[in-house]
Design a protein around this motif. Structure first.
Motif, PDB file in Angstrom:
ATOM      1  N   GLN A   1       0.812  -1.199   0.000  1.00 52.97           N
ATOM      2  CA  GLN A   1       0.000   0.000   0.000  1.00 52.97           C
ATOM      3  C   GLN A   1       0.853   1.259   0.000  1.00 52.97           C
ATOM      4  N   ALA A   2       2.142   1.134   0.351  1.00 48.21           N
ATOM      5  CA  ALA A   2       3.012   2.309   0.377  1.00 48.21           C
ATOM      6  C   ALA A   2       3.667   2.572  -0.972  1.00 48.21           C
TER       7      ALA A   2
ATOM      8  N   GLU B   1       7.018   4.770 -12.536  1.00 45.26           N
ATOM      9  CA  GLU B   1       8.296   4.079 -12.656  1.00 45.26           C
ATOM     10  C   GLU B   1       9.284   4.878 -13.500  1.00 45.26           C
ATOM     11  N   ASP B   2       8.780   5.667 -14.428  1.00 44.85           N
ATOM     12  CA  ASP B   2       9.647   6.470 -15.276  1.00 44.85           C
ATOM     13  C   ASP B   2      10.050   7.768 -14.602  1.00 44.85           C
TER      14      ASP B   2
ATOM     15  N   ALA C   1       9.897  11.240  -8.475  1.00 41.35           N
ATOM     16  CA  ALA C   1       8.634  11.031  -7.764  1.00 41.35           C
ATOM     17  C   ALA C   1       8.681   9.768  -6.920  1.00 41.35           C
ATOM     18  N   VAL C   2       9.272   8.717  -7.459  1.00 43.05           N
ATOM     19  CA  VAL C   2       9.362   7.463  -6.711  1.00 43.05           C
ATOM     20  C   VAL C   2      10.242   7.646  -5.480  1.00 43.05           C
ATOM     21  N   ILE C   3      11.384   8.319  -5.650  1.00 42.59           N
ATOM     22  CA  ILE C   3      12.273   8.558  -4.513  1.00 42.59           C
ATOM     23  C   ILE C   3      11.571   9.414  -3.470  1.00 42.59           C
TER      24      ILE C   3
ATOM     25  N   ALA D   1       9.328   9.941   1.888  1.00 39.56           N
ATOM     26  CA  ALA D   1       8.194  10.272   2.756  1.00 39.56           C
ATOM     27  C   ALA D   1       7.853   9.109   3.681  1.00 39.56           C
ATOM     28  N   SER D   2       7.927   7.886   3.144  1.00 37.61           N
ATOM     29  CA  SER D   2       7.652   6.712   3.970  1.00 37.61           C
ATOM     30  C   SER D   2       8.706   6.543   5.067  1.00 37.61           C
ATOM     31  N   ILE D   3       9.966   6.769   4.698  1.00 36.79           N
ATOM     32  CA  ILE D   3      11.035   6.667   5.698  1.00 36.79           C
ATOM     33  C   ILE D   3      10.881   7.735   6.765  1.00 36.79           C
TER      34      ILE D   3
END
Length: 239
Positions: free
Chosen positions: A51-52, A60-61, A65-67, A72-74
């Motif tokens: 879910q995260a 993915e491209d 944004a992915v980082i 944010a999760s960390i």
């Protein structure tokens, strides 16, 4: 070579000493008489972190944004004050943080493998992934070496890569396996055959016990090196 099951060993001379691959097979059979698929949750219960993850396929491209999502999760994990957590919540946090760390390590080694194979920064003076990681990621030489070595191992052994991405195998266990996998005297077919058994040990046993099993397996799979180590040990003795 087939494992020395009772059926496979029925036709051999029992009085003859085992040697080479037969010795390895006998040890393997004694350790794991019925080798099968690796248990998916051996010794570690990963939390469902799907879910995260970003749900947008186009994300993915967009590396940035992915980082940003991962950071944010960390940060959410870091914001949790463990001081007054009850024992159950503290145990859950411990395992969840460790799983996150393992998954982040899997991502790091996958990147290192791509850099080492493609060498995209050669024109900038980085001749391989080790030099790039030492400079751009400020890693020590040994750490950069271990990361690239682990990346190569996971690239060869799919089950180890899958376990790393799921966060079910430890970083130290993967690095120990990578050192063995890099041994040029071990036949690739033997390594591939027993990789699942060793991964099972890595996920289900304490690290010290897994390391003992791994060293025993390496000594049997590479008897030449093991004999040389024993000879050097004898030569250093003074009593």
């Amino acid at each position: 070579a087939a494992a020395l099951t009772p059926e496979a060993g029925a036709g051999r001379n029992e009085s003859a000493p085992l040697a080479g691959i037969e010795y390895l097979d006998a040890w393997r059979w004694a350790q794991r008489p019925l080798p099968g698929s690796v248990p998916p949750l051996a010794g570690f219960s990963p939390i469902d972190l799907d879910q995260a993850a970003p749900t947008d396929d186009d994300a993915e491209d967009d590396v940035t944004a992915v980082i940003a999502t991962a950071v944010a999760s960390i940060r959410a994990l870091i914001s949790i004050d463990p001081t007054f957590l009850d024992p159950q919540a503290l145990a859950t946090l411990t395992e969840g943080v460790e799983q996150t760390r393992r998954m982040a390590d899997a991502a790091a080694t996958r990147v290192a493998c791509a850099i080492d194979e493609r060498a995209p920064f050669r024109s900038q003076g980085y001749f391989n992934a080790k030099t790039f990681l030492k400079q751009r990621a400020q890693l020590s030489g040994p750490e950069a070496h271990r990361r690239v070595q682990t990346a190569h191992m996971r690239n060869r052994l799919a089950e180890w890569a899958d376990a790393a991405r799921a966060g079910t195998v430890g970083v130290a266990q993967s690095e120990a396996m990578a050192r063995v996998a890099a041994n040029p005297r071990i036949e690739p077919s033997v390594l591939t055959r027993d990789a699942g058994m060793l991964l099972d040990d890595a996920m289900s046993l304490p690290f010290a016990e897994f390391e003992r099993n791994l060293r025993a397996w390496e000594a049997l799979a590479d008897p030449v090196s093991d004999a040389a180590d024993n000879e050097r040990t004898r030569a250093r003795r003074t009593v």
